[in-house]
Write an enzyme that holds these catalytic residues in place. Sequence first.
Site, short mmCIF file in Angstrom:
data_model
loop_
_atom_site.label_atom_id
_atom_site.label_comp_id
_atom_site.label_asym_id
_atom_site.label_seq_id
_atom_site.Cartn_x
_atom_site.Cartn_y
_atom_site.Cartn_z
NE ARG A 114 -2.94 0.41 3.30
CZ ARG A 114 -2.22 0.59 4.43
NH1 ARG A 114 -1.49 1.66 4.60
NH2 ARG A 114 -2.26 -0.32 5.37
CE1 TYR A 117 -16.38 10.87 -16.13
CE2 TYR A 117 -15.90 10.90 -13.79
CZ TYR A 117 -16.26 10.21 -14.93
OH TYR A 117 -16.50 8.86 -14.85
CG ASP A 177 -9.53 16.00 -14.89
OD1 ASP A 177 -8.82 15.41 -15.72
OD2 ASP A 177 -10.60 15.52 -14.44
CE LYS A 214 -12.16 7.79 -18.24
NZ LYS A 214 -12.52 9.04 -17.61
C1 LIG Z 1 -13.09 9.47 -16.36
C2 LIG Z 1 -12.75 10.81 -15.85
C3 LIG Z 1 -12.54 11.03 -14.48
C4 LIG Z 1 -12.71 9.92 -13.45
O1 LIG Z 1 -11.74 8.95 -13.58
P1 LIG Z 1 -11.98 7.37 -13.22
O2 LIG Z 1 -10.71 6.76 -13.62
O3 LIG Z 1 -13.17 6.93 -14.01
O4 LIG Z 1 -12.25 7.32 -11.75
C5 LIG Z 1 -12.18 12.30 -14.07
N1 LIG Z 1 -12.04 13.31 -14.96
C6 LIG Z 1 -12.26 13.13 -16.28
C7 LIG Z 1 -12.09 14.29 -17.20
C8 LIG Z 1 -12.61 11.89 -16.77
O5 LIG Z 1 -12.84 11.74 -18.08
#
Ligand SMILES: *Cc1c(COP(=O)(O)O)cnc(C)c1O
Length: 382
Positions: free
Chosen positions: A46, A98, A170, A195
């Site tokens: 962890r 998001y 982000d 992603k």
């Molecule tokens: C998918 C996404 C998230 C969340 O991420 P997860 O891996 O699904 O928890 C946050 N911000 C954006 C822009 C995203 O596309």
Amino acid sequence: MKFNTKTIHGGQEHDPAYGSVMPPIYQTSTYAQSTPGGHKGYEYSRTHNPTRNALENALASIENGKFGLAFGSGLAAIDAVIKLLKPGDEVISTNDLYGGTYRLFTKIFEGFGVKFHFIGMENASKIEEYVNPKTKLIWVETPTNPMMNIIDIKEINKISKRYNLLLAVDNTFATPYLQRPLDLGADIVMHSATKYIGGHSDLVMGALVVKDEGLAERLYFIQNASGAVCGPQDSFLALRGIKTLHVRMQRHCENGEVIARYLKNNSAIEKVYWPGFEDHPNHAIAKEQMDGYGGMISFVTKGSDYHSAIKIVENLKVFTLAESLGGVESLAGHPASMTHASIPKEEREKTGVVDSLIRLSVGIEDVDDLIADLEQAINKIY
Ligand SMILES: *Cc1c(COP(=O)(O)O)cnc(C)c1O
């Protein structure tokens, strides 16, 4: 080192045991000690794991940061950032963001006494109206999901520095191939590595990268104390994904541009949202702070309603109707009923997420096949 070299070598060393070029998947929870505390730098997975560390170093390198942290999901990474705050603190966030981030902020952290202001940040000076002594963090998503608004990170950074606030970006949609928020003044860059970073739709993961050591220590503490880490197998996959990030992104951008222009010239289409268009309201900022426009596109068909939008996404054959984005395969989604269903209709429509909006994550297939697919699906309605 240039970006295209960093994706392959940045922060990476060959494994000291046998010189393996890729780090082994250290599928272990714990590490032998010769005497209590007598270990080789690893005690419990962890806290640290060599495969995860290799990934974290690569992440830090490609984002031009110093410290990387990998989590079990993008939301777990965001969760760690908000845990830097305490009850009474306030956050100013982009309003077009998001859906899961919005849900985490409003349904979890508001309950712990953190206050969020969701505002449009296309005009950076608007933020100052919301700054007060309790404000601690500005949360920015750019390009925004799914409306592809572009927010000027440099301008927002001026405000965050003036008031001594943390600025987190982000960077999931742009990836460091197109945009490096830390270079523009941000304190924290966040990814849903699920992603583009992973890039193959085979894992769920989150990441943070920072430059400041004190901030990194606080985040490592939260990562270990809250425990939302990713496993070694997924760390390996994400690291493998990073190795081709630049070639994938290049093709995502090329295909994205061809499809955005095809849609714009299609008489059945009402509006296309893509920051590469000169008439996109924030095109100038996109041009300055990004090295390309990416493969995310949203559009609305003429006179379309909820049902015809659904019909179009159902009729697609090469594009897969699915949540998520950023993989090598093209995906189509209907934000109002899928990714953004957790945002109330009223809130969502204020930012343009209408029932007829369709979002595309353009993959790296042959673009002719993608266009033919869109054509047949749209022609079934019009
Ligand atoms: C998918 C996404 C998230 C969340 O991420 P997860 O891996 O699904 O928890 C946050 N911000 C954006 C822009 C995203 O596309």
